[in-house]
Write an enzyme that holds these catalytic residues in place. Structure first.
Site, PDB file in Angstrom:
ATOM      1  NE  ARG A   1      -2.953  -0.594   3.343  1.00 16.37           N
ATOM      2  CZ  ARG A   1      -3.897  -0.282   4.216  1.00 16.37           C
ATOM      3  NH1 ARG A   1      -5.159  -0.178   3.822  1.00 16.37           N
ATOM      4  NH2 ARG A   1      -3.614  -0.080   5.480  1.00 16.37           N
ATOM      5  CG  ASP A   2       3.706   4.427   1.285  1.00 21.87           C
ATOM      6  OD1 ASP A   2       3.450   5.139   0.282  1.00 21.87           O
ATOM      7  OD2 ASP A   2       4.333   4.851   2.269  1.00 21.87           O
TER       8      ASP A   2
END
Length: 189
Positions: free
Chosen positions: A12-13
């Site tokens: 997610r990042d």
């Protein structure tokens, strides 16, 4: 990332700051602080990730899965080609707005080899289902490596239909990979 996804985890990042090299120049993915198990991700958490590399569905707080990492990887590839950060002339909020409301993507330089351009565009497709899985990306990158080693050029699989543009050829090849490896697809969902 192929391994991370095979374990049911979404980073997610994914961005260059979270990709580190060890002393042997082996790439390591770092900072799983907002990572989650795909089955238990909090879709409503306050803006996980970094807007410049964030997939549209994440920005909009819509349902998403592991393909958000593929989207981010497409931007990392673009960054490697250009040597600049995505949307550097915009604030992160402006970039997020343009990605969601105008379907904006960074401009790929004309000098980028067509097969690499096709892979980047496939990764940052608006529709997550159109984005490849990381195991497919690995296969494409391995073929790029093999092709570069043979004749110094980037090309796609020999068994794709001649006459199609590279994006269609890549899509066709990825589809054939999925059909040829159904056990890979079922174990990665």
């Amino acid at each position: 990332m192929e391994y991370v996804h095979s374990q049911g985890v979404i980073h997610r990042d994914l961005k260059p700051e979270n990709m580190l090299f060890d002393e042997d120049m082996c790439l390591k993915i770092a900072d799983f602080g907002i990572g989650c198990e795909e089955k238990h991700c909090d879709l409503l958490s306050e803006d996980p990730g970094t807007f410049r590399w964030m997939a549209p569905e994440m920005i909009k707080h819509k349902a998403y899965g592991r393909k958000v990492d593929v989207y981010s990887f497409g931007l990392v590839l673009w960054e490697m080609v250009t040597g600049t950060i995505p949307y550097e002339d915009m604030t992160p909020i402006q970039a997020a707005f343009a990605v969601v409301n105008k379907n904006l993507r960074p401009t790929i330089p004309l000098g980028c080899p067509s097969p690499l351009r096709a892979l980047i565009e496939q990764c940052w497709s608006l529709l997550p289902e159109k984005r490849p899985e990381f195991w497919q990306i690995v296969k494409v990158l391995e073929q790029f490596e093999s092709s570069l080693g043979k004749d110094g050029t980037l090309c796609l699989a020999q068994n794709v239909i001649a006459g199609q543009d590279h994006k269609k050829r890549l899509t066709n090849w990825l589809h054939k990979l999925t059909i040829a490896n159904p056990e890979l697809t079922s174990t990665r969902k």
